[in-house]
Design a protein around this motif. Structure first.
Motif, PDB file in Angstrom:
ATOM      1  N   ARG A  61       1.194   0.266 -15.620  1.00 21.55           N
ATOM      2  CA  ARG A  61       0.106  -0.003 -14.678  1.00 21.55           C
ATOM      3  C   ARG A  61      -0.200  -1.494 -14.594  1.00 21.55           C
ATOM      4  O   ARG A  61       0.034  -2.244 -15.555  1.00 21.55           O
ATOM      5  N   ASP A  62      -0.772  -1.914 -13.469  1.00 20.21           N
ATOM      6  CA  ASP A  62      -1.212  -3.299 -13.333  1.00 20.21           C
ATOM      7  C   ASP A  62      -2.617  -3.442 -13.894  1.00 20.21           C
ATOM      8  O   ASP A  62      -3.198  -2.492 -14.439  1.00 20.21           O
ATOM      9  N   LYS A  79       0.836  -1.202   0.000  1.00 21.04           N
ATOM     10  CA  LYS A  79       0.000   0.000   0.000  1.00 21.04           C
ATOM     11  C   LYS A  79       0.867   1.247   0.000  1.00 21.04           C
ATOM     12  O   LYS A  79       0.606   2.210  -0.722  1.00 21.04           O
ATOM     13  N   ARG A  85      -3.357   0.583 -11.483  1.00 17.86           N
ATOM     14  CA  ARG A  85      -2.486   1.249 -10.517  1.00 17.86           C
ATOM     15  C   ARG A  85      -1.056   1.321 -11.059  1.00 17.86           C
ATOM     16  O   ARG A  85      -0.563   0.354 -11.645  1.00 17.86           O
ATOM     17  N   ILE A 121       2.668   0.872 -11.148  1.00 20.14           N
ATOM     18  CA  ILE A 121       3.588  -0.016 -10.436  1.00 20.14           C
ATOM     19  C   ILE A 121       5.039   0.189 -10.874  1.00 20.14           C
ATOM     20  O   ILE A 121       5.963  -0.316 -10.229  1.00 20.14           O
ATOM     21  N   HIS A 149       2.362   1.725  -3.440  1.00 23.68           N
ATOM     22  CA  HIS A 149       1.367   2.250  -4.387  1.00 23.68           C
ATOM     23  C   HIS A 149       1.177   3.748  -4.194  1.00 23.68           C
ATOM     24  O   HIS A 149       1.041   4.501  -5.178  1.00 23.68           O
ATOM     25  N   ASP A 150       1.175   4.192  -2.938  1.00 26.28           N
ATOM     26  CA  ASP A 150       1.046   5.632  -2.669  1.00 26.28           C
ATOM     27  C   ASP A 150       2.238   6.400  -3.244  1.00 26.28           C
ATOM     28  O   ASP A 150       2.075   7.476  -3.825  1.00 26.28           O
ATOM     29  N   LEU A 172       6.379  -4.451  -6.284  1.00 26.26           N
ATOM     30  CA  LEU A 172       5.186  -4.230  -7.104  1.00 26.26           C
ATOM     31  C   LEU A 172       5.376  -4.675  -8.546  1.00 26.26           C
ATOM     32  O   LEU A 172       4.395  -4.984  -9.222  1.00 26.26           O
TER      33      LEU A 172
END
Length: 633
Positions: A213-214, A110, A218, A220, A113-114, A242
């Motif tokens: 992105r995944d 998390k 998101r 990564i 990701h931020d 990630l």
């Protein structure tokens, strides 16, 4: 992560299935249920029902069935845990962590990701600022629109060692290094005896930035393209908790839902290829990330479509990448899952092609895609000369190496058969037959006759050694039209004959384009329908020919039969395709056997010429039987 049945039941109970499906498909209330046109196959009359009380959907047309989680995995293309997490978030539920270590990993992810989201925001700001002028000029020069810039998240990393580090200082250096945004010169590879602490610095400097992105969209990782001179031209994030570049595909978050509509995934070489094709209307495109396509990436694509199309550049490097992917796929092949290969013109990438000739030119490249078996055969056939017996034996050995790599026994057996048929046709005409007897006396046999000395003299071979096109004779033309008309009426038969039909050289350009459209449609959709093929054809002479074939009374291969059952259609088509493709092969084999006998007349060369001649006569008789039916027009 282990999830209890109680948790999953609660998750399903809190999810309104009709609302979830209604975000993608137009649903209508029908009594206590909802109905819609099935998103898993083409239909005009709704046969897809949604029952909120029981929490499942079902299609009475194609049999698709499942709950909310199945919808997310099958329609959205999400992995199981990603589907659960997204549904749980919408339902305000916490996904339980099985142990403290898993909870710690989830918390760490998390935080990463931020960090990546903040870095993306920073890069986008820099692109719009003073420092981003060169990057904006580059995008304008490449013809990339503002809409594409927003959709793909273009940004810019300033040519500075610490701008990003300063902007994200609140996260701390350790987290930024772990995210791959900073380089730590005193990391694991540094000399342990050095006591002077060196400062970490920005990994990306002076580059046009693209987020990776995944499947959930998101960020990564990042890819950065240098704007001026320097190496490397493209720089990707390193592997992080990630991001694993061997398991990730660029643009998968956008291509996965697009493939649900097109039934297709196109794999190209790089970021800019993906973006150029998206601008041209091709949304179902992905790319590996600076490496050859890996086994993990192939498996991921197969979760979306059965036969993805690999479209690499036509230069030597692009074709080597295609063959590497083909070889890696061999041990993984399973029934129904394969690869197709579309080749771009030499010295052109997708961007060049669509800018010069438009999207239709790229569609034509896709329509000409070759099946995996054909690409492998051509590669090995062209790999070395085939002039001597030893060189031909080497080809056979190379083909055996390919089939040995295939794990699935049934697929391996079919490849063995396919390669043997091609090998025998190339070097021996057809499979051997025994007991060919030489004519006696002065009679003629296949154009052979005795001269005044009593010696047998061979006829001259036809001009040219190359196999002629299908449909060169009137009988073949009628049979070819009958086959195409039957495939139009029964498009479910196209995949069964696709490999054979893809290799045909058809003399009539309109018939050739009709066949290419049918084969292309069969690669795009699991279920091919006649109306879908006509839609692809649009208006024009090919469309008019197809409509004319459908208006004919019948196009069958058995006299006086107006209605055919599916098994009979399959058997008749198989026989008709066999006879049609055999003609040019036998004609070439007869010309070669005749030439060998003429150059060196022995009992063996004479017997071989007579054997092939009889096969050709049998073929011609069978062709006449097929097309003399009053049902073929």
């Amino acid at each position: 992560m282990s999830l209890t049945p109680a948790f999953l039941d609660e998750l399903r109970a809190r999810t309104s299935l009709s609302t979830l499906i209604g975000r993608t498909v137009k649903v209508q209330k029908a009594g206590r249920e909802y109905k819609a046109c099935c998103p898993f196959h083409n239909e005009k009359t709704p046969s897809f029902t949604i029952n909120d009380e029981k929490g499942f959907y079902h299609c009475f047309g194609c049999g698709a069935h499942g709950d909310a989680i199945r919808w997310m995995t099958d329609q959205r293309g999400l992995p199981f845990m990603e589907a659960v997490k997204e549904l749980a978030q919408a339902a305000s539920m916490e996904v339980p962590a099985p142990d403290l270590r898993a909870a710690k990993r989830a918390e760490q992810a998390k935080g990463l990701h931020d960090v990546m989201a903040s870095a993306q925001f920073f890069f986008e700001q820099q692109l719009g600022g003073i420092d981003g002028a060169e990057a904006r000029a580059y995008l304008q020069k490449r013809g990339i629109t503002n809409a594409a810039c927003r959709a793909f998240g273009f940004g810019y990393s300033p040519d500075s060692r610490g701008r990003l580090k300063a902007a994200l200082k609140d996260y701390g250096d350790a987290l930024l290094v772990e995210a791959g945004l900073l380089i730590d010169p005193d990391g694991a590879e540094a000399d342990s005896e050095k006591t002077i602490k060196r400062e970490s610095y920005d990994r990306f400097r002076g580059r046009l930035m693209l987020p990776i992105r995944d499947i959930r969209g998101r960020v990564i990782a990042f890819g950065g393209r240098i704007l001026g001179q320097g190496e490397p031209k493209y720089l990707n994030s390193p592997d992080t908790p990630l991001f694993d570049k061997g398991r990730t595909l660029y643009n998968i978050d956008r291509a996965s839902p697009a493939s649900r509509t097109t039934g297709r995934i196109i794999v190209v070489e790089g970021y800019m290829d993906v973006i150029a094709l998206a601008e041209a209307g091709f949304g179902d495109v992905v790319a590996p990330l600076g490496t050859a396509l890996t086994e993990h990436q192939i498996d991921r694509i197969w979760k979306m479509v059965d036969v993805p199309v690999l479209c690499f550049d036509g230069d030597a490097a692009g074709q080597k990448a295609a063959i590497r992917a083909a070889m890696r796929a061999l041990p993984m092949l399973r029934p129904g899952h394969s690869l197709a290969f579309a080749t771009l013109p030499t010295d052109q990438d997708p961007d060049d092609l669509v800018r010069a000739q438009g999207p239709a030119a790229f569609e034509a490249v896709l329509a000409a895609a070759e099946p995996l078996v054909e690409r492998l055969w051509k590669y090995e056939h062209d790999a070395a000369p085939l002039d001597t017996p030893e060189q031909r034996a080497a080809l056979k050995q190379r083909l055996a190496g390919i089939t040995d790599a295939i794990a699935h026994p049934d697929i391996r057996a079919h490849y063995l058969r396919a390669f043997k048929d091609r090998y025998d046709a190339l070097f021996f005409g057809r499979a051997s037959y025994t007991a060919a007897q030489r004519p006696s006396g002065g009679q003629r046999a296949g154009g052979w006759q005795r001269d005044r000395r009593g010696n047998w003299k061979a006829p001259l071979p036809p001009a040219g050694g190359e196999a002629r096109a299908i449909g060169a004779t009137g009988l073949e033309q009628r049979l070819l039209r009958a086959i195409l008309a039957s495939l139009l009426r029964h498009p479910d038969q196209i995949p069964q004959h696709r490999e054979t039909l893809s290799g045909l050289r058809i003399g009539d350009p309109i018939l050739a384009r009709l066949l290419a459209a049918m084969i292309s449609a069969s690669f795009r959709k699991e279920t091919v329908e006649t109306q879908g093929i006509l839609t692809i054809l649009g208006q024009g002479e090919v469309y008019n020919m197809a409509k004319g074939m459908l208006r004919a009374d019948t196009f069958t291969f058995t006299p006086h039969r107006m209605v055919a059952d599916s098994d009979r259609v399959s058997r008749d088509l198989e026989e008709a395709v066999r006879v049609m493709t055999q003609g040019p092969e036998l004609e070439t084999a007869l010309a070669e056997a005749t030439k060998r006998a003429r150059d060196d007349l022995t009992e063996e060369t004479f017997a071989e010429q007579q054997r092939v001649h009889r096969l050709k006569m049998d073929h011609d008789n069978r062709l006449a039987e097929l097309v003399q039916s009053e049902d073929i027009v």
